[in-house]
Design an enzyme around this catalytic site. Structure first.
Site, PDB file in Angstrom:
ATOM      1  N   ASP A  31       0.858  -1.192   0.000  1.00  0.00           N
ATOM      2  CA  ASP A  31       0.000   0.000   0.000  1.00  0.00           C
ATOM      3  C   ASP A  31       0.890   1.237   0.000  1.00  0.00           C
ATOM      4  O   ASP A  31       1.891   1.314   0.716  1.00  0.00           O
ATOM      5  CB  ASP A  31      -0.899  -0.023   1.248  1.00  0.00           C
ATOM      6  CG  ASP A  31      -2.028   0.999   1.175  1.00  0.00           C
ATOM      7  OD1 ASP A  31      -3.188   0.589   1.134  1.00  0.00           O
ATOM      8  OD2 ASP A  31      -1.733   2.226   1.163  1.00  0.00           O
ATOM      9  N   ILE A  32       0.504   2.226  -0.795  1.00  0.00           N
ATOM     10  CA  ILE A  32       1.319   3.436  -0.942  1.00  0.00           C
ATOM     11  C   ILE A  32       1.345   4.272   0.354  1.00  0.00           C
ATOM     12  O   ILE A  32       2.293   5.021   0.597  1.00  0.00           O
ATOM     13  CB  ILE A  32       0.802   4.255  -2.153  1.00  0.00           C
ATOM     14  CG1 ILE A  32       1.876   5.120  -2.751  1.00  0.00           C
ATOM     15  CG2 ILE A  32      -0.442   5.050  -1.813  1.00  0.00           C
ATOM     16  CD1 ILE A  32       1.519   5.678  -4.129  1.00  0.00           C
ATOM     17  N   ASN A  86     -12.863  -2.894   2.854  1.00  0.00           N
ATOM     18  CA  ASN A  86     -13.894  -1.859   2.901  1.00  0.00           C
ATOM     19  C   ASN A  86     -14.778  -2.013   1.668  1.00  0.00           C
ATOM     20  O   ASN A  86     -14.265  -2.057   0.548  1.00  0.00           O
ATOM     21  CB  ASN A  86     -13.243  -0.473   2.906  1.00  0.00           C
ATOM     22  CG  ASN A  86     -12.281  -0.306   4.079  1.00  0.00           C
ATOM     23  OD1 ASN A  86     -12.550  -0.764   5.181  1.00  0.00           O
ATOM     24  ND2 ASN A  86     -11.139   0.338   3.844  1.00  0.00           N
ATOM     25  N   GLN A  93     -14.567   2.511   1.419  1.00  0.00           N
ATOM     26  CA  GLN A  93     -13.920   2.115   0.161  1.00  0.00           C
ATOM     27  C   GLN A  93     -13.658   3.341  -0.699  1.00  0.00           C
ATOM     28  O   GLN A  93     -14.556   4.157  -0.933  1.00  0.00           O
ATOM     29  CB  GLN A  93     -14.791   1.113  -0.621  1.00  0.00           C
ATOM     30  CG  GLN A  93     -14.081   0.570  -1.854  1.00  0.00           C
ATOM     31  CD  GLN A  93     -14.829  -0.561  -2.561  1.00  0.00           C
ATOM     32  OE1 GLN A  93     -15.985  -0.835  -2.264  1.00  0.00           O
ATOM     33  NE2 GLN A  93     -14.145  -1.208  -3.501  1.00  0.00           N
ATOM     34  N   HIS A  99     -10.153  -5.224  -3.051  1.00  0.00           N
ATOM     35  CA  HIS A  99      -8.824  -5.359  -2.439  1.00  0.00           C
ATOM     36  C   HIS A  99      -8.964  -5.630  -0.960  1.00  0.00           C
ATOM     37  O   HIS A  99      -9.857  -5.113  -0.310  1.00  0.00           O
ATOM     38  CB  HIS A  99      -7.970  -4.107  -2.682  1.00  0.00           C
ATOM     39  CG  HIS A  99      -8.580  -2.841  -2.166  1.00  0.00           C
ATOM     40  ND1 HIS A  99      -9.564  -2.161  -2.858  1.00  0.00           N
ATOM     41  CD2 HIS A  99      -8.378  -2.140  -1.029  1.00  0.00           C
ATOM     42  CE1 HIS A  99      -9.919  -1.089  -2.175  1.00  0.00           C
ATOM     43  NE2 HIS A  99      -9.222  -1.051  -1.053  1.00  0.00           N
ATOM     44  N   HIS A 101      -6.848  -5.462   2.621  1.00  0.00           N
ATOM     45  CA  HIS A 101      -5.677  -4.921   3.317  1.00  0.00           C
ATOM     46  C   HIS A 101      -5.140  -6.010   4.255  1.00  0.00           C
ATOM     47  O   HIS A 101      -5.896  -6.540   5.078  1.00  0.00           O
ATOM     48  CB  HIS A 101      -6.067  -3.720   4.174  1.00  0.00           C
ATOM     49  CG  HIS A 101      -6.621  -2.566   3.406  1.00  0.00           C
ATOM     50  ND1 HIS A 101      -5.872  -1.449   3.112  1.00  0.00           N
ATOM     51  CD2 HIS A 101      -7.853  -2.328   2.887  1.00  0.00           C
ATOM     52  CE1 HIS A 101      -6.631  -0.579   2.451  1.00  0.00           C
ATOM     53  NE2 HIS A 101      -7.830  -1.089   2.302  1.00  0.00           N
TER      54      HIS A 101
HETATM   55  P1  5GP Z   1      -9.730   1.615   0.496  1.00  0.00           P
HETATM   56  O1  5GP Z   1     -10.035   2.804   1.399  1.00  0.00           O
HETATM   57  O2  5GP Z   1     -10.394   1.739  -0.857  1.00  0.00           O
HETATM   58  O3  5GP Z   1      -9.981   0.311   1.186  1.00  0.00           O
HETATM   59  O4  5GP Z   1      -8.166   1.671   0.330  1.00  0.00           O
HETATM   60  C1  5GP Z   1      -7.494   2.009  -0.832  1.00  0.00           C
HETATM   61  C2  5GP Z   1      -6.018   1.868  -0.508  1.00  0.00           C
HETATM   62  O5  5GP Z   1      -5.304   1.956  -1.722  1.00  0.00           O
HETATM   63  C3  5GP Z   1      -5.473   2.971   0.421  1.00  0.00           C
HETATM   64  O6  5GP Z   1      -4.925   2.360   1.592  1.00  0.00           O
HETATM   65  C4  5GP Z   1      -4.417   3.673  -0.423  1.00  0.00           C
HETATM   66  O7  5GP Z   1      -3.278   4.043   0.311  1.00  0.00           O
HETATM   67  C5  5GP Z   1      -4.096   2.635  -1.490  1.00  0.00           C
HETATM   68  N1  5GP Z   1      -3.713   3.199  -2.780  1.00  0.00           N
HETATM   69  C6  5GP Z   1      -4.414   4.134  -3.484  1.00  0.00           C
HETATM   70  N2  5GP Z   1      -3.782   4.410  -4.652  1.00  0.00           N
HETATM   71  C7  5GP Z   1      -2.669   3.619  -4.674  1.00  0.00           C
HETATM   72  C8  5GP Z   1      -1.620   3.466  -5.620  1.00  0.00           C
HETATM   73  O8  5GP Z   1      -1.574   4.083  -6.692  1.00  0.00           O
HETATM   74  N3  5GP Z   1      -0.643   2.576  -5.302  1.00  0.00           N
HETATM   75  C9  5GP Z   1      -0.654   1.851  -4.141  1.00  0.00           C
HETATM   76  N4  5GP Z   1       0.343   1.012  -3.921  1.00  0.00           N
HETATM   77  N5  5GP Z   1      -1.638   1.982  -3.221  1.00  0.00           N
HETATM   78  C10 5GP Z   1      -2.637   2.854  -3.491  1.00  0.00           C
END
Ligand code: 5GP
Ligand code: ZN
Length: 142
Positions: A31-32, A86, A93, A99, A101
């Site tokens: 994760d970034i 999420n 989300q 995805h 985590h």
């Molecule tokens: P969500 O809130 O949708 O469950 O989480 C999305 C996750 O994707 C976040 O933790 C965010 O840091 C990660 N993320 C978003 N864009 C990128 C990206 O371009 N590269 C990587 N490695 N992670 C990303």
């Protein structure tokens, strides 16, 4: 493949990522913005929005990869692991490609869980009945 989806772009290589694992149907990368260093995202290669529309086949593959990722984190020093997904905006989300985590945890790392509160017996029983009926209907329809 969804051309507007950033995780599909990660899969094609249009957006770079720090890959930790890949097989025929799943991909795992860092994760970034990690909660702790080593925070992994596991995704299916076939685009789906979230748990509500992923195929059972892709879900099974995703689960297997999530398990491997969790075991790898523990083998490399994590003391515990949270697996979080999420689903839809109210649940947090942000990226609409399924995805999970896989978050490495350490004693005293300071992250806390949400807190539940007690509900009335009537409220609990009404929801239990509603859900039981829905799940029975879904089982019959499957
Ligand atoms: P969500 O809130 O949708 O469950 O989480 C999305 C996750 O994707 C976040 O933790 C965010 O840091 C990660 N993320 C978003 N864009 C990128 C990206 O371009 N590269 C990587 N490695 N992670 C990303
Ligand atoms: Zn996608």
């Amino acid at each position: 493949m969804d051309t507007d989806c950033i995780f599909c772009k990660i899969l094609t290589g249009d957006i770079p990522s720090l890959k930790v694992y890949e097989d025929e149907s799943t991909y795992a990368f860092l994760d970034i913005h990690p909660v702790n260093t080593g925070h992994i995202l596991v995704i299916p290669k076939r685009h789906s929005r979230n748990i509500l529309d992923i195929s059972d086949e892709d879900l099974a593959s995703l689960t297997a990869t999530a398990k491997k990722a969790a075991q790898a984190l523990i083998s490399t020093g994590a003391e515990g692991v949270n697996i979080i997904t999420n689903n839809e905006k109210p649940a947090g989300q942000v990226v609409f490609h399924t995805h999970w985590h896989i978050v490495p945890r350490y004693e005293g790392d300071g992250f806390t869980h949400w807190r539940g509160t007690a509900r009335s017996e009537e409220e609990m029983e009404a929801k239990r009945q509603e859900l039981e009926k829905k799940l029975q209907d879904m089982h019959r329809a499957a």
